[in-house]
Design an enzyme around this catalytic site. Sequence first.
Site, PDB file in Angstrom:
ATOM      1  N   SER A   1       0.849  -1.182   0.000  1.00 10.27           N
ATOM      2  CA  SER A   1       0.000   0.000   0.000  1.00 10.27           C
ATOM      3  C   SER A   1       0.883   1.230   0.000  1.00 10.27           C
ATOM      4  O   SER A   1       2.063   1.176   0.382  1.00 10.27           O
ATOM      5  CB  SER A   1      -0.895  -0.010   1.248  1.00 10.27           C
TER       6      SER A   1
ATOM      7  N   TYR B   1      -1.591  -0.657  10.786  1.00  8.64           N
ATOM      8  CA  TYR B   1      -1.706  -0.884   9.344  1.00  8.64           C
ATOM      9  C   TYR B   1      -0.447  -0.422   8.617  1.00  8.64           C
ATOM     10  O   TYR B   1       0.110  -1.151   7.789  1.00  8.64           O
ATOM     11  CB  TYR B   1      -2.931  -0.144   8.808  1.00  8.64           C
TER      12      TYR B   1
END
Length: 312
Positions: free
Chosen positions: A151, A164
């Site tokens: 990501s 995350y």
Amino acid sequence: MHGTPVAPTCRAAGEHLRGRVAVVTGGARGVGAAVARSLSDAGVCLALLGRKEESLRQVAAALPTRSICVESDVTDRAALATAARRVEAELGPASVVVANAGIAVSGPFDQTAAELWQQVVDVNLTGSANTARAFLPQLISTHGYFLQVASTAAFGSAPMMSAYCASKAGAESFALALRGEVRPHGVQVGIAYVHWTGTDMLRGIDDHPVLTALRRHQPVPARRIHTPDQVAKWLTRGIAQRSPHIYAPPWLRWCQPLRPLFPALVARVARRELQASPSGTPFSGAEVLGASERADRRSYPDSPSSPPSEPC
């Protein structure tokens, strides 16, 4: 079983995707389901791995090529080993493995339960390593391709997303290290950098002031939310080319040289947003992003031990 088999065992053949076997973790929804559809359209046989058999079957029902569903959790090494044996026995050895399974939690670090924080790391980072460990023998035998879905969170860590961001940065680093180890065996490792994507995980972003502020301060093209199907097309093209890096959207490749600047820029925006909040923090607690993911986590055992599902 759904669709017409492309080949009796769907074993890898030639240099094209058609007839190969691909494994997609987190294949029940979002990017994982979209990648499965895109690969199947390219003639790939699919093994869908995920936590909910019913959700996997819904995806598999629409695939034009042969597919199986295996209910397993990427944090469960025994379940993944069983899944790998099933894939090889029923479809043939995997030529492509997409480590896509992931969850996200938003909220202040000190208000996030330690178990929940750890779960994000277990799924996003350790789960990817578990997936690679289970399927690496098959990838070596097929000279295959392992894709780690990362990501842009790995570019610059955002406050309120510590687990995350840490897990995605760790997954990127893991993939880079693995690449050097397996290249002599003919296995290529790719890393997919995915930006704003319209999945269930992104819904409710307006309730998270820091993420909203970060997006608002990005250039207009960078704010665009892409559909999972569009992201899947970019990923499928990269898989077909065995690309070491896949950018979704493609212009993200030009951000790589600027990565040293991103942490300071993110910190500046986040600090301004946090200072503007009357309480000093715009969150009262931590939560898993995505209604579907929250439902799955509530309905699934903490220590998954479910047997593999029957073929789709």
